[in-house]
Design an enzyme around this catalytic site. Sequence first.
Site, PDB file in Angstrom:
ATOM      1  N   ASP A  33     -10.290  -9.192   8.150  1.00  0.00           N
ATOM      2  CA  ASP A  33     -11.723  -9.032   7.878  1.00  0.00           C
ATOM      3  C   ASP A  33     -12.407 -10.388   7.831  1.00  0.00           C
ATOM      4  OD1 ASP A  33     -11.624  -6.327   7.802  1.00  0.00           O
ATOM      5  OD2 ASP A  33     -12.510  -6.128   5.803  1.00  0.00           O
TER       6      ASP A  33
ATOM      7  N   ASP B  80      -4.948  -7.216   5.860  1.00  0.00           N
ATOM      8  CA  ASP B  80      -6.185  -6.507   5.558  1.00  0.00           C
ATOM      9  C   ASP B  80      -7.296  -7.529   5.269  1.00  0.00           C
ATOM     10  OD1 ASP B  80      -7.955  -4.550   4.933  1.00  0.00           O
ATOM     11  OD2 ASP B  80      -6.924  -3.823   3.148  1.00  0.00           O
TER      12      ASP B  80
ATOM     13  N   LYS C 262       3.772 -15.261   1.419  1.00  0.00           N
ATOM     14  CA  LYS C 262       3.769 -16.095   0.230  1.00  0.00           C
ATOM     15  C   LYS C 262       5.227 -16.293  -0.196  1.00  0.00           C
ATOM     16  CE  LYS C 262       0.649 -16.779  -2.521  1.00  0.00           C
ATOM     17  NZ  LYS C 262       0.021 -18.052  -2.906  1.00  0.00           N
TER      18      LYS C 262
ATOM     19  N   TYR D 103       0.819  -1.221   0.000  1.00  0.00           N
ATOM     20  CA  TYR D 103       0.000   0.000   0.000  1.00  0.00           C
ATOM     21  C   TYR D 103       0.851   1.269   0.000  1.00  0.00           C
ATOM     22  CZ  TYR D 103      -3.976  -3.021   1.172  1.00  0.00           C
ATOM     23  OH  TYR D 103      -4.942  -3.994   1.158  1.00  0.00           O
TER      24      TYR D 103
ATOM     25  N   ASP E 237      -2.394 -17.981   1.453  1.00  0.00           N
ATOM     26  CA  ASP E 237      -3.606 -18.531   0.826  1.00  0.00           C
ATOM     27  C   ASP E 237      -4.099 -19.753   1.597  1.00  0.00           C
ATOM     28  OD1 ASP E 237      -1.254 -19.750  -0.016  1.00  0.00           O
ATOM     29  OD2 ASP E 237      -1.998 -20.213  -2.026  1.00  0.00           O
TER      30      ASP E 237
END
Length: 367
Positions: free
Chosen positions: A253, A249, A192, A142, A225
């Site tokens: 959630d 993020d 990852k 970001y 993942d």
Amino acid sequence: MPNLSLLILPGDGIGPEVMTEVRKVIDWFGDRRGIAFDVSEGLVGGCAYDAHGTPLTDATMAQAQAVDAVLLGAVGGPQYDDLDFSVKPERGLLRLRKEMDLFANLRPAQCFDALADFSSLKKDVVAGLDIMIVRELTSGVYFGEPRGIIKEGNERVGINTQRYTESEIARVARAAFDLARKRSGRLCSMEKANVMESGVLWRQVVQEVHDADYPDIELSHMYADNGAMQLVRRPKQFDVIVTDNLFGDILSDCAAMLTGSLGMLPSASLGAPMANGRPKALYEPVHGSAPDIAGQGIANPIACILSFAMALRYSFDLGAEAARVEAAVQKVLADGLRTADLMGPEGGTPISTSRMGDAIVAALGAV
Ligand code: NAD
């Protein structure tokens, strides 16, 4: 007892309504337990813009830097939608996070027994769930450069850069290891590393910090993942999870929603330790200002009250008092008290924001 200074920023919409209930909890600890917080209050968001033409004044920013902890309600509202980007209510919150350098975002996902039916997962998968996701908040994709949309030949190309320095990884890893030490002593790091160099470095640095300073913590690594899959399949296998900004993020959630309503979810954002050893800290519910129900006295104050409980635990080292607040919330829910957002299909009569606050305060003495 050392000075326990707290800056309260109720903000906009339902922010002031839920913060009124937090005040009752603070007063209870003062009156009944002799824990006197040095509380000050300020403006942030749209209300600050209305009063001062800016969503956060320099004076309030300086106050936030000086106290042990900041507790924020929520900011925003449709009346501010057309403001210039630089003075939008959310800019006040972003300024706080940035200037306090809050690099570790703590998002608990805790399933209260009485609300286990609220989850989209089967009750036995989520009942008793209590995990904590630590998300790196100030770096990663970001913020990385280069970024932008450029022209390459005949087409546009969107670019963002995932970038982490060793020290950025190490400091959030330390925050997560410290947390794991206060909980069950287990930490799972997610990245990852199979396809991203930043993930390879993330894994190496987390392992190095572990081997050097936290050998007592049981550390595991997981690809993000797979982590997403495991969170939905068997979330109770986790205790503390640490991950980067982007994966955090999404995963936080996802994990939060395992537990039901937005009105129940607290959060904390922590920075580097101050001179007194306490971390810079901002506590806030995950929800926004809920303009659709603001002013009606029906908002659920629990997310904000649980955010204060996090402040008790992480800023003031009052873990037993934090557990008391959480137990009081458990009790009122077990007693069947519900604000409108917690009404299940079986219906019932919802209670108001202030009645929920009063019930939690009454339960504080009974748990
Ligand atoms: P929201 O979280 O305010 O509301 C989403 C839905 O959840 C609404 O239906 C609302 O009524 C309900 N809800 C939220 N909190 C509740 C509570 N405590 N009790 C009962 N119901 C609750 O999100 P939104 O509608 O997307 O955003 C509204 C405003 O809030 C916008 O201006 C947005 O920018 C702002 N916002 C602020 C923050 C923050 O301050 N951290 C976070 C998200 C959104």
